[in-house]
Motif scaffolding. Sequence first.
Motif, PDB file in Angstrom:
ATOM      1  N   LYS A 104      -0.262  -3.898  -9.891  1.00 36.76           N
ATOM      2  CA  LYS A 104      -1.387  -4.445 -10.636  1.00 36.76           C
ATOM      3  C   LYS A 104      -2.546  -4.900  -9.754  1.00 36.76           C
ATOM      4  CE  LYS A 104       1.027  -5.725 -14.868  1.00 36.76           C
ATOM      5  NZ  LYS A 104       1.532  -6.815 -15.736  1.00 36.76           N
ATOM      6  N   ASP A 105      -2.339  -4.919  -8.453  1.00 30.82           N
ATOM      7  CA  ASP A 105      -3.466  -5.247  -7.569  1.00 30.82           C
ATOM      8  C   ASP A 105      -4.225  -3.994  -7.132  1.00 30.82           C
ATOM      9  OD1 ASP A 105      -1.632  -4.124  -5.860  1.00 30.82           O
ATOM     10  OD2 ASP A 105      -1.536  -5.811  -4.464  1.00 30.82           O
ATOM     11  N   THR A 106      -3.937  -2.862  -7.766  1.00 34.79           N
ATOM     12  CA  THR A 106      -4.637  -1.614  -7.450  1.00 34.79           C
ATOM     13  C   THR A 106      -6.126  -1.748  -7.797  1.00 34.79           C
ATOM     14  OG1 THR A 106      -2.662  -0.300  -7.916  1.00 34.79           O
ATOM     15  CG2 THR A 106      -4.767   0.862  -7.949  1.00 34.79           C
ATOM     16  N   PRO A 107      -7.031  -1.401  -6.892  1.00 31.24           N
ATOM     17  CA  PRO A 107      -8.475  -1.472  -7.194  1.00 31.24           C
ATOM     18  C   PRO A 107      -8.849  -0.586  -8.375  1.00 31.24           C
ATOM     19  CG  PRO A 107      -8.110  -1.229  -4.832  1.00 31.24           C
ATOM     20  CD  PRO A 107      -6.770  -1.017  -5.485  1.00 31.24           C
ATOM     21  N   ARG A 108      -9.918  -0.971  -9.061  1.00 31.48           N
ATOM     22  CA  ARG A 108     -10.370  -0.284 -10.264  1.00 31.48           C
ATOM     23  C   ARG A 108     -10.522   1.230 -10.061  1.00 31.48           C
ATOM     24  NH1 ARG A 108     -14.435  -1.957 -14.438  1.00 31.48           N
ATOM     25  NH2 ARG A 108     -14.370  -3.953 -13.372  1.00 31.48           N
ATOM     26  N   GLU A 109     -11.248   1.636  -9.044  1.00 33.85           N
ATOM     27  CA  GLU A 109     -11.503   3.072  -8.847  1.00 33.85           C
ATOM     28  C   GLU A 109     -10.221   3.828  -8.538  1.00 33.85           C
ATOM     29  OE1 GLU A 109     -14.175   4.734  -9.588  1.00 33.85           O
ATOM     30  OE2 GLU A 109     -15.071   2.845 -10.237  1.00 33.85           O
TER      31      GLU A 109
END
Length: 208
Positions: A104-109
């Motif tokens: 869930k800490d994956t960046p938006r892009e």
Amino acid sequence: MIRIVIVDDHPVVRDGLRGMFDGDDRFTVLGEAGDGREALAVTEAVTPDVILMDLRMPVLDGVSTIRELRSRGSSARVLVLTTYDTDSDVLPAIKAGATGYLLKDTPREDLFRAVLAAHRGESVLSPAVAGRLMGQLRSPAKEPLSHREIEVLTLIARGCTNRETAGRLFISEATVKTHLLHAYAKLGVRDRASAVATAIEQGLIRRD
């Protein structure tokens, strides 16, 4: 546009993800669900292309939901999006049929790219998860714990002493110590605390 369903038991997470994807004209969010049972119903109703799936949810967990989707013949790609990257979470999800596994800490892009890749049928793994899987493949297979060793570790995890464990299992205290030593060797640890932690992480015993 890629049609998405968001499955997570936290409304604030669903709201945040919906806002992200609705703000990009490549995606459209068709529905949401707060648990696996709701996810099955929503998926059947709106037939999404990609499902963003949390793992630890009430009623029906993520892995069980993925299995059920596959047994029902759903063509939706399931992209796991969770906080957890332990062996007991990652491997069952992938074996159940998840197309990808992200934290869930994956960046938006990166998340957008992952959904696009999942829609194309490509496997997507976060770097942490990929590293964990590669480490498992490179490490030699270890001898599994015996049923009795798992019983001993389960009681130790619940706070039992060696004597209490021996009494509950109707074996001697010396036998308990022997089982623990064998478990240490198989798990690659040196003490009971590490053995319990490793066994929980690998899904060998349940966290109470």
